[in-house]
Design a protein around this motif. Sequence first.
Motif, PDB file in Angstrom:
ATOM      1  N   HIS A 610     -29.506 -84.244  -0.109  1.00 16.58           N
ATOM      2  CA  HIS A 610     -29.321 -85.692  -0.219  1.00 16.58           C
ATOM      3  C   HIS A 610     -29.864 -86.448   0.988  1.00 16.58           C
ATOM      4  CE1 HIS A 610     -26.923 -84.890  -3.756  1.00 16.58           C
ATOM      5  NE2 HIS A 610     -26.177 -84.043  -3.048  1.00 16.58           N
ATOM      6  N   LYS A 611     -29.960 -85.767   2.148  1.00 19.21           N
ATOM      7  CA  LYS A 611     -30.524 -86.423   3.319  1.00 19.21           C
ATOM      8  C   LYS A 611     -32.030 -86.571   3.141  1.00 19.21           C
ATOM      9  CE  LYS A 611     -27.144 -85.123   6.845  1.00 19.21           C
ATOM     10  NZ  LYS A 611     -26.922 -84.443   8.140  1.00 19.21           N
ATOM     11  N   GLY A 612     -32.557 -87.680   3.563  1.00 21.82           N
ATOM     12  CA  GLY A 612     -33.991 -87.910   3.437  1.00 21.82           C
ATOM     13  C   GLY A 612     -34.441 -88.134   2.021  1.00 21.82           C
ATOM     14  N   GLN A 613     -33.490 -88.598   1.140  1.00 24.02           N
ATOM     15  CA  GLN A 613     -33.848 -88.762  -0.266  1.00 24.02           C
ATOM     16  C   GLN A 613     -34.917 -89.828  -0.462  1.00 24.02           C
ATOM     17  OE1 GLN A 613     -30.664 -90.866  -2.575  1.00 24.02           O
ATOM     18  NE2 GLN A 613     -29.421 -90.482  -0.750  1.00 24.02           N
ATOM     19  N   LYS A 614     -34.990 -90.780   0.490  1.00 24.12           N
ATOM     20  CA  LYS A 614     -36.003 -91.818   0.323  1.00 24.12           C
ATOM     21  C   LYS A 614     -37.423 -91.281   0.532  1.00 24.12           C
ATOM     22  CE  LYS A 614     -35.611 -93.397   5.132  1.00 24.12           C
ATOM     23  NZ  LYS A 614     -35.363 -94.589   5.981  1.00 24.12           N
ATOM     24  N   TYR A 615     -37.509 -90.030   1.088  1.00 23.88           N
ATOM     25  CA  TYR A 615     -38.832 -89.442   1.302  1.00 23.88           C
ATOM     26  C   TYR A 615     -39.202 -88.452   0.204  1.00 23.88           C
ATOM     27  CZ  TYR A 615     -38.173 -91.237   6.026  1.00 23.88           C
ATOM     28  OH  TYR A 615     -37.942 -92.049   7.095  1.00 23.88           O
ATOM     29  N   HIS A 616     -38.328 -88.297  -0.821  1.00 22.24           N
ATOM     30  CA  HIS A 616     -38.598 -87.276  -1.833  1.00 22.24           C
ATOM     31  C   HIS A 616     -39.887 -87.551  -2.600  1.00 22.24           C
ATOM     32  CE1 HIS A 616     -34.396 -85.227  -2.176  1.00 22.24           C
ATOM     33  NE2 HIS A 616     -34.804 -85.385  -0.914  1.00 22.24           N
ATOM     34  N   GLU A 617     -40.165 -88.823  -2.881  1.00 21.27           N
ATOM     35  CA  GLU A 617     -41.433 -89.126  -3.567  1.00 21.27           C
ATOM     36  C   GLU A 617     -42.620 -88.699  -2.709  1.00 21.27           C
ATOM     37  OE1 GLU A 617     -43.898 -92.950  -5.364  1.00 21.27           O
ATOM     38  OE2 GLU A 617     -41.759 -93.141  -4.900  1.00 21.27           O
ATOM     39  N   ARG A 618     -42.523 -88.932  -1.406  1.00 23.27           N
ATOM     40  CA  ARG A 618     -43.587 -88.512  -0.486  1.00 23.27           C
ATOM     41  C   ARG A 618     -43.704 -86.989  -0.439  1.00 23.27           C
ATOM     42  NH1 ARG A 618     -48.430 -89.001   1.646  1.00 23.27           N
ATOM     43  NH2 ARG A 618     -48.565 -88.515   3.859  1.00 23.27           N
ATOM     44  N   GLN A 619     -42.566 -86.314  -0.511  1.00 27.87           N
ATOM     45  CA  GLN A 619     -42.571 -84.847  -0.454  1.00 27.87           C
ATOM     46  C   GLN A 619     -43.296 -84.239  -1.647  1.00 27.87           C
ATOM     47  OE1 GLN A 619     -38.169 -84.499   1.054  1.00 27.87           O
ATOM     48  NE2 GLN A 619     -39.088 -82.464   1.170  1.00 27.87           N
ATOM     49  N   ILE A 620     -43.162 -84.923  -2.821  1.00 24.81           N
ATOM     50  CA  ILE A 620     -43.852 -84.387  -3.998  1.00 24.81           C
ATOM     51  C   ILE A 620     -45.352 -84.290  -3.710  1.00 24.81           C
ATOM     52  CG2 ILE A 620     -44.421 -84.821  -6.415  1.00 24.81           C
ATOM     53  CD1 ILE A 620     -41.737 -86.319  -6.637  1.00 24.81           C
ATOM     54  N   SER A 621     -45.944 -85.347  -3.148  1.00 23.67           N
ATOM     55  CA  SER A 621     -47.380 -85.338  -2.833  1.00 23.67           C
ATOM     56  C   SER A 621     -47.724 -84.283  -1.790  1.00 23.67           C
ATOM     57  CB  SER A 621     -47.812 -86.729  -2.342  1.00 23.67           C
ATOM     58  OG  SER A 621     -47.561 -87.707  -3.323  1.00 23.67           O
ATOM     59  N   LEU A 622     -46.875 -84.160  -0.751  1.00 21.77           N
ATOM     60  CA  LEU A 622     -47.146 -83.181   0.305  1.00 21.77           C
ATOM     61  C   LEU A 622     -47.074 -81.753  -0.216  1.00 21.77           C
ATOM     62  CD1 LEU A 622     -45.161 -84.826   3.241  1.00 21.77           C
ATOM     63  CD2 LEU A 622     -47.650 -84.688   2.984  1.00 21.77           C
ATOM     64  N   TYR A 623     -46.050 -81.468  -1.024  1.00 20.89           N
ATOM     65  CA  TYR A 623     -45.947 -80.124  -1.605  1.00 20.89           C
ATOM     66  C   TYR A 623     -47.154 -79.835  -2.501  1.00 20.89           C
ATOM     67  CZ  TYR A 623     -41.104 -79.280  -0.109  1.00 20.89           C
ATOM     68  OH  TYR A 623     -39.979 -79.047   0.623  1.00 20.89           O
ATOM     69  N   ALA A 624     -47.505 -80.823  -3.334  1.00 25.90           N
ATOM     70  CA  ALA A 624     -48.631 -80.625  -4.248  1.00 25.90           C
ATOM     71  C   ALA A 624     -49.926 -80.373  -3.497  1.00 25.90           C
ATOM     72  CB  ALA A 624     -48.769 -81.837  -5.171  1.00 25.90           C
ATOM     73  N   GLU A 625     -50.096 -81.020  -2.336  1.00 30.47           N
ATOM     74  CA  GLU A 625     -51.346 -80.903  -1.594  1.00 30.47           C
ATOM     75  C   GLU A 625     -51.387 -79.665  -0.705  1.00 30.47           C
ATOM     76  OE1 GLU A 625     -55.153 -82.058  -0.487  1.00 30.47           O
ATOM     77  OE2 GLU A 625     -53.836 -82.989  -1.995  1.00 30.47           O
ATOM     78  N   TYR A 626     -50.258 -79.331  -0.048  1.00 27.93           N
ATOM     79  CA  TYR A 626     -50.314 -78.309   0.989  1.00 27.93           C
ATOM     80  C   TYR A 626     -49.412 -77.102   0.752  1.00 27.93           C
ATOM     81  CZ  TYR A 626     -52.445 -82.234   3.459  1.00 27.93           C
ATOM     82  OH  TYR A 626     -53.257 -83.274   3.809  1.00 27.93           O
ATOM     83  N   ASP A 627     -48.434 -77.243  -0.122  1.00 27.99           N
ATOM     84  CA  ASP A 627     -47.449 -76.156  -0.232  1.00 27.99           C
ATOM     85  C   ASP A 627     -46.941 -76.059  -1.674  1.00 27.99           C
ATOM     86  OD1 ASP A 627     -45.746 -74.121   0.380  1.00 27.99           O
ATOM     87  OD2 ASP A 627     -44.303 -75.342   1.494  1.00 27.99           O
ATOM     88  N   ARG A 628     -47.830 -75.777  -2.599  1.00 33.07           N
ATOM     89  CA  ARG A 628     -47.452 -75.764  -4.018  1.00 33.07           C
ATOM     90  C   ARG A 628     -46.321 -74.784  -4.324  1.00 33.07           C
ATOM     91  NH1 ARG A 628     -51.036 -74.102  -9.350  1.00 33.07           N
ATOM     92  NH2 ARG A 628     -49.339 -74.491 -10.847  1.00 33.07           N
ATOM     93  N   PRO A 629     -46.263 -73.552  -3.686  1.00 27.12           N
ATOM     94  CA  PRO A 629     -45.175 -72.626  -4.024  1.00 27.12           C
ATOM     95  C   PRO A 629     -43.785 -73.249  -3.892  1.00 27.12           C
ATOM     96  CG  PRO A 629     -46.837 -71.498  -2.750  1.00 27.12           C
ATOM     97  CD  PRO A 629     -47.219 -72.939  -2.740  1.00 27.12           C
ATOM     98  N   ASN A 630     -43.630 -74.247  -3.015  1.00 27.94           N
ATOM     99  CA  ASN A 630     -42.315 -74.874  -2.842  1.00 27.94           C
ATOM    100  C   ASN A 630     -42.120 -76.120  -3.707  1.00 27.94           C
ATOM    101  OD1 ASN A 630     -40.808 -73.307  -0.964  1.00 27.94           O
ATOM    102  ND2 ASN A 630     -42.279 -73.916   0.624  1.00 27.94           N
TER     103      ASN A 630
END
Length: 811
Positions: A610-630
């Motif tokens: 729940h912490k950092g939930q406002k960054y979850h949309e940003r995390q989707i892009s970062l995971y997709a670009e650099y860390d797809r396994p996660n």
Amino acid sequence: MAEVEKEIKPSDDSTDDSEEEESEEEPKLKYERLANGVTEILQKDAASCMTVHDKFLALGTHFGKVYLLDVQGNVTQKFEIVSTSCLNNNFLFNTYLDFIFFVSSSVKINQISLDEGGEHVGICSEDGKVQVFGLYTREGFHEHFDCPVKVVALHPQFSRSNNKQFVTGGNKLLLYERNWLNRWKMVTLHEGEGTITKVKWRANLIAWSNAVGVKIYDISTKQRITNVLRDNTSLRPDMYPCSLCWKDSATLIIGWGTSVKICAVKERDPTELRDLPSRYVEIVSAFDTEFYICGLAPLADQLVVLYYVKENADQMEEEIRARPRLDIVQPLPEVCEEISSDALTVRHFQQNECRDYCLEHSEGEPLFYIISPKDIVVAKERDQDDHIDWLLDKKKYEEALMAAEISFKNIKRHDKIGMAYINHLVEKGDYDAAARKCQKVLGKNMELWENEVYRFKTIGQLKAISQYLPRGDLRLRPAIYEMILHEFLKSDFEGFAMLIREWPGELYNNMTIVQAVNDHLKKDPANHTLLTTLAELYTYDQRYDKALEIYLRLRHKDVYQLIHKHNLFSSIEDKIVLLMDFDKEKAVDMLLDNEDKISYLHKLFKRDHHKGQKYHERQISLYAEYDRPNLLPFLRESTHCPLEKALEICQQRNFVEETVFLLSRMGNCRRALQMVMEELGDVDKAIEFAKDQDDAELWEDLISYSIDKPPFITGLLNNIGTHVDPILLICHIKEGMEIPNLRDSLVKILQDYNLQILLREGCKKILVADSLSLLKKIMKLVSRLITMMQFCNICSSKRRGPGSGILEMKK
């Protein structure tokens, strides 16, 4: 040569050699004394002549013996000229034992002649006997003249029936040839100019010498074609005899006294013949020498000359006899150039005269035999091995190594030469050169390398060899490298640091060296060199946190380069403050340039969804670009990520598994199942998806999609038996469709059905048993309650009416 006495070196002398300076010029020839049987012969007898054949040697002695020898000097046969009372002119007593013996008086053998095939022998002696015979046949000739016979020469092709010819020379030159009646016919070729002293027969040309000069006779035209007058007429021809040698079939070399002439036999122009011979002789080279000539032999375009030397004594009128010399000279038209000159120590040279020496050579191999009454020395050209030995003797090790590398057969000597060179450099104290030479000499021989390292340790020069130790495919034991590192660590921190930077970390036990460095740092904790080196050791060992800590403490300028080089971003997450404190601008630039590599959001999410939930949309892009396994685990665990945005990103990148999950989560299970079947084409995943959703409509969609795909049907038959009635699938299968492994699938369905029946029966039995058990428990409970009610006074009084209890008590 096998089993020869010590090599006869050019400077070998028993009297005054110790005072001579050793020549720096490499000799052209090497010398060996012919030993074995020859030694025994010359102890009792003396050599008078010798003829050389490629297969064997023929030695004549002063006591009338002829020995056939192999090239090592071993006697193979022995001959003696038979007296006239024992056999007639055309008979030779011959026996094929180890030796052949003949009865004779002890007279000097003057000359031995062999044909080119080495099958026939001609012998003449001082008492006038001449004998010609075959070594392998019973044919032969014997004659006894009333004067000494000095020379004999067989036709080179004597073995052929039409070449049965030979010449003898005493006071006449006589030609013998066998006619068609098998009788020997004698013809006088020359007489009246004194004793014939030398004769040499080559092809159709016979050359001989007498007191006047040298003549050449053409046996094919039966013409004498030249008369070369002798020089040095003041010299007695019996004391200083002529030397003759055919270089080839048209070149005769004449040596007499101190004069050498090279004569070329040429064809005369037919227009000039008239009454002249068809051939003539041209002297192409003539020169004088310093000493008296005893023998000549060709060596390519050069000459080998055997000299007799006389020297005047300082305080005596008589002359003394010095050692004979063997020179190689290059003949020119009027002079010669000396190529090499060797003084030879032959036995009893002090008693020898010019006529006591002669030189014979082998046509097949350049071997030169120096014959004297009590000694025979063999000279041969020095080969590559001899050249290398000479270089080693002169301590020219570098040149010796190069020569060994050039010659393939001397590759095995390379190590030996190289070790001698290294030893020489060590003895000189040139330790760096010796260590540098180890790389080339020791190669990949680990044993030699380790031996040399320990030797350098013994002499206190480990540092010298450290730069040249192998560190590629060949590697020594780790203890060797550690020993050298410890040596540097004692006194040379900079050298130690250089080795750590240059040597691969796997050469030695890293932890051992780390401990040694830490021990030194306890005494000198602020030593910048050791601290930097320790950081490098930690880096080799992938202990980046400790390495970075040291670099940051030292405020090392290359700390950021280190992070990038070794991709240490995961190790600096808790050291951002230190980096900022060291260089704020570089730290910020690094963080901005590598935001994808420094995973703060990921760790924050793993700690609390729940912490950092406002960054979850940003995390989707970062995971997709650099860390797809996660990415997929994040989508499953996050309850704050926008599904529509996540679906858009996954569809743009064609992330099928993630898209399927998002579609199912958003309620579009049919579309999700369709993607699994169409995009992935994986029936197992489609079945697994349908199982997870547990939706009958999805099963129907899956069956409909699979009904025209036999592999999918097989997968369904194997998996849906426990979730859907297989009849639904089987009813949809068209007749005649070939389905892979259908029998096995049907068997599995039946097995699954039987298993379900068994499970149901088992459950039924358990259910019935549990029902009976519960019924019995209820009945027992009811019975107990009834019993308890019968004995209850209150209940009884209620049944009997009011006052019945008091009456009962009165009773």
